[in-house]
Scaffold this motif. Sequence first.
Motif, PDB file in Angstrom:
ATOM      1  N   GLU A 112       0.819  -1.203   0.000  1.00 23.68           N
ATOM      2  CA  GLU A 112       0.000   0.000   0.000  1.00 23.68           C
ATOM      3  C   GLU A 112       0.860   1.264   0.000  1.00 23.68           C
ATOM      4  O   GLU A 112       0.579   2.222  -0.718  1.00 23.68           O
ATOM      5  N   ALA A 113       1.919   1.263   0.820  1.00 20.87           N
ATOM      6  CA  ALA A 113       2.795   2.443   0.882  1.00 20.87           C
ATOM      7  C   ALA A 113       3.518   2.657  -0.442  1.00 20.87           C
ATOM      8  O   ALA A 113       3.666   3.802  -0.904  1.00 20.87           O
ATOM      9  N   LEU A 114       3.958   1.572  -1.068  1.00 24.80           N
ATOM     10  CA  LEU A 114       4.684   1.706  -2.335  1.00 24.80           C
ATOM     11  C   LEU A 114       3.748   2.119  -3.466  1.00 24.80           C
ATOM     12  O   LEU A 114       4.156   2.870  -4.370  1.00 24.80           O
ATOM     13  N   ILE A 115       2.507   1.663  -3.434  1.00 23.97           N
ATOM     14  CA  ILE A 115       1.517   2.116  -4.418  1.00 23.97           C
ATOM     15  C   ILE A 115       1.307   3.626  -4.278  1.00 23.97           C
ATOM     16  O   ILE A 115       1.196   4.354  -5.279  1.00 23.97           O
ATOM     17  N   THR A 116       1.254   4.113  -3.044  1.00 21.76           N
ATOM     18  CA  THR A 116       1.108   5.554  -2.820  1.00 21.76           C
ATOM     19  C   THR A 116       2.302   6.309  -3.413  1.00 21.76           C
ATOM     20  O   THR A 116       2.139   7.346  -4.064  1.00 21.76           O
ATOM     21  N   CYS A 117       3.511   5.780  -3.192  1.00 24.21           N
ATOM     22  CA  CYS A 117       4.709   6.384  -3.802  1.00 24.21           C
ATOM     23  C   CYS A 117       4.570   6.442  -5.318  1.00 24.21           C
ATOM     24  O   CYS A 117       4.921   7.454  -5.951  1.00 24.21           O
ATOM     25  N   ASP A 118       4.089   5.366  -5.908  1.00 22.27           N
ATOM     26  CA  ASP A 118       3.970   5.274  -7.358  1.00 22.27           C
ATOM     27  C   ASP A 118       2.987   6.315  -7.895  1.00 22.27           C
ATOM     28  O   ASP A 118       3.210   6.921  -8.949  1.00 22.27           O
ATOM     29  N   LYS A 119       1.901   6.528  -7.159  1.00 23.41           N
ATOM     30  CA  LYS A 119       0.910   7.512  -7.598  1.00 23.41           C
ATOM     31  C   LYS A 119       1.466   8.928  -7.508  1.00 23.41           C
ATOM     32  O   LYS A 119       1.229   9.764  -8.391  1.00 23.41           O
ATOM     33  N   ILE A 120       2.211   9.209  -6.441  1.00 19.18           N
ATOM     34  CA  ILE A 120       2.838  10.531  -6.316  1.00 19.18           C
ATOM     35  C   ILE A 120       3.850  10.739  -7.441  1.00 19.18           C
ATOM     36  O   ILE A 120       3.915  11.807  -8.050  1.00 19.18           O
ATOM     37  N   CYS A 121       4.641   9.698  -7.710  1.00 20.27           N
ATOM     38  CA  CYS A 121       5.616   9.766  -8.797  1.00 20.27           C
ATOM     39  C   CYS A 121       4.938  10.052 -10.131  1.00 20.27           C
ATOM     40  O   CYS A 121       5.405  10.892 -10.912  1.00 20.27           O
ATOM     41  N   SER A 122       3.841   9.376 -10.408  1.00 21.08           N
ATOM     42  CA  SER A 122       3.119   9.588 -11.669  1.00 21.08           C
ATOM     43  C   SER A 122       2.602  11.014 -11.773  1.00 21.08           C
ATOM     44  O   SER A 122       2.681  11.647 -12.842  1.00 21.08           O
ATOM     45  N   LYS A 123       2.085  11.541 -10.669  1.00 17.03           N
ATOM     46  CA  LYS A 123       1.561  12.912 -10.660  1.00 17.03           C
ATOM     47  C   LYS A 123       2.672  13.921 -10.926  1.00 17.03           C
ATOM     48  O   LYS A 123       2.530  14.822 -11.765  1.00 17.03           O
ATOM     49  N   VAL A 124       3.793  13.763 -10.213  1.00 16.40           N
ATOM     50  CA  VAL A 124       4.909  14.701 -10.372  1.00 16.40           C
ATOM     51  C   VAL A 124       5.505  14.594 -11.773  1.00 16.40           C
ATOM     52  O   VAL A 124       5.781  15.606 -12.426  1.00 16.40           O
ATOM     53  N   THR A 125       5.667  13.356 -12.255  1.00 17.80           N
ATOM     54  CA  THR A 125       6.246  13.147 -13.583  1.00 17.80           C
ATOM     55  C   THR A 125       5.381  13.771 -14.665  1.00 17.80           C
ATOM     56  O   THR A 125       5.888  14.444 -15.583  1.00 17.80           O
ATOM     57  N   GLU A 126       4.069  13.583 -14.568  1.00 18.34           N
ATOM     58  CA  GLU A 126       3.158  14.166 -15.556  1.00 18.34           C
ATOM     59  C   GLU A 126       3.264  15.689 -15.563  1.00 18.34           C
ATOM     60  O   GLU A 126       3.307  16.316 -16.634  1.00 18.34           O
ATOM     61  N   SER A 127       3.325  16.287 -14.381  1.00 20.70           N
ATOM     62  CA  SER A 127       3.437  17.750 -14.294  1.00 20.70           C
ATOM     63  C   SER A 127       4.746  18.241 -14.903  1.00 20.70           C
ATOM     64  O   SER A 127       4.764  19.209 -15.675  1.00 20.70           O
ATOM     65  N   VAL A 128       5.849  17.567 -14.563  1.00 20.59           N
ATOM     66  CA  VAL A 128       7.159  17.976 -15.072  1.00 20.59           C
ATOM     67  C   VAL A 128       7.203  17.871 -16.592  1.00 20.59           C
ATOM     68  O   VAL A 128       7.627  18.812 -17.287  1.00 20.59           O
ATOM     69  N   LEU A 129       6.766  16.744 -17.128  1.00 20.12           N
ATOM     70  CA  LEU A 129       6.835  16.532 -18.577  1.00 20.12           C
ATOM     71  C   LEU A 129       5.889  17.466 -19.340  1.00 20.12           C
ATOM     72  O   LEU A 129       6.213  17.932 -20.439  1.00 20.12           O
ATOM     73  N   ILE A 267      13.928  15.122  -9.717  1.00 20.71           N
ATOM     74  CA  ILE A 267      13.011  14.504  -8.758  1.00 20.71           C
ATOM     75  C   ILE A 267      12.205  13.375  -9.377  1.00 20.71           C
ATOM     76  O   ILE A 267      12.104  12.281  -8.803  1.00 20.71           O
ATOM     77  N   HIS A 268      11.615  13.617 -10.550  1.00 22.17           N
ATOM     78  CA  HIS A 268      10.723  12.597 -11.105  1.00 22.17           C
ATOM     79  C   HIS A 268      11.496  11.338 -11.491  1.00 22.17           C
ATOM     80  O   HIS A 268      10.979  10.226 -11.349  1.00 22.17           O
ATOM     81  N   GLU A 269      12.738  11.489 -11.935  1.00 22.31           N
ATOM     82  CA  GLU A 269      13.546  10.320 -12.277  1.00 22.31           C
ATOM     83  C   GLU A 269      13.990   9.572 -11.017  1.00 22.31           C
ATOM     84  O   GLU A 269      14.003   8.339 -10.981  1.00 22.31           O
ATOM     85  N   ASP A 270      14.346  10.332  -9.981  1.00 19.84           N
ATOM     86  CA  ASP A 270      14.776   9.716  -8.725  1.00 19.84           C
ATOM     87  C   ASP A 270      13.623   8.990  -8.043  1.00 19.84           C
ATOM     88  O   ASP A 270      13.811   7.939  -7.431  1.00 19.84           O
ATOM     89  N   MET A 271      12.422   9.549  -8.148  1.00 18.73           N
ATOM     90  CA  MET A 271      11.242   8.874  -7.580  1.00 18.73           C
ATOM     91  C   MET A 271      11.020   7.521  -8.247  1.00 18.73           C
ATOM     92  O   MET A 271      10.762   6.513  -7.580  1.00 18.73           O
ATOM     93  N   LYS A 272      11.117   7.501  -9.575  1.00 18.73           N
ATOM     94  CA  LYS A 272      10.911   6.250 -10.303  1.00 18.73           C
ATOM     95  C   LYS A 272      11.980   5.230  -9.935  1.00 18.73           C
ATOM     96  O   LYS A 272      11.683   4.044  -9.711  1.00 18.73           O
TER      97      LYS A 272
END
Length: 328
Positions: A112-129, A267-272
């Motif tokens: 559950e915690a890692l899924i939350t990380c993944d969702k935050i990563c997707s949100k940040v990555t989408e914004s950056v790109l 940040i977005h690359e490091d999150m992934k």
Amino acid sequence: MKPRTTMLPRHAAGSFELKEGTGPITGMQSCGEFLEIYKVDKTFRVKSPESIDPEETNPNAMWVTSPTDDVGTGNPIVARSFLQNCEMLKSAIFEQEIDKDEVIMTLHSCKEALITCDKICSKVTESVLTICKAIEDSGVERDNHGRGLNPFPQVEQLDNDCGNFLVQANRVIKMLSGLPSLFLPLSKADSNFDYLAKRIESEAINAPRLLEFVKDNAKGVKYLAELRNFHEHPKKIKTIINNFTLTPNSSIEIPTWHLTGEEKSPIHEDMKATINFLLELIEITFIHTVMASLSKKYPFVIQREEKIDEANPIQYRLTFDVGQFNVE
């Protein structure tokens, strides 16, 4: 006390009617007071009348099925950090008694915690790109005098998202550090990878591969822990989070983070990269812990899947080495 008159739902006989999500059911796992059911792109939680009404005050209490997440077995985090490990747990025969329910709930919390990380990563990555593409297509708007960039592009709530990401990543590390104590005769559960390695050594626990793996990955774990600790409790060292910034040579730099005195990382690359690192950390820590805990009477081996199923990309299974059985 009156017996319950609630008819068992059709899924009690092996047939579930789940309207949301794509395709058929691809997995399920009991998690204490609830059952999780998965499609390739959806997670559902089922609660029985007994879990809803443990005192049996209502003989007509119903089963409740709720969609809980827009990820399912097609997500490697669900498949590899949770379902794969639960399957190994079912197949295993251990030297000592294991509280499998507690193990499952620990793995579930990691998932559950890692899924939350993944969702935050997707949100940040989408914004950056998205911002990068807008800058590439149209540049950055200047103010009325032409001497300033206004509005300068920024990822909204970046600091908050980074903080939440690091908290959840640290939660995975803490739970994972305590997982071996549920299998091995350790004197206590640790919440720190370094402490776990020291305890395995000092208490002479026979788990050489686990110990080596923990030591090999301690540096990566420490980096994540420090990012989180110095973000929440900045001292002489701080976690510095930079949004889109203008450099002295008038170029635009994408969002980065770093500890004081260290190199910046996007940040977005490091999150992934962090999500991939933690997924493998859960997967391999669990495998080494289980292998160190198994009964020596049986020739267990870890088998890697030759062909990965995209609908449920499990990579490893616990099985018997048939060639090691003695046939008289």
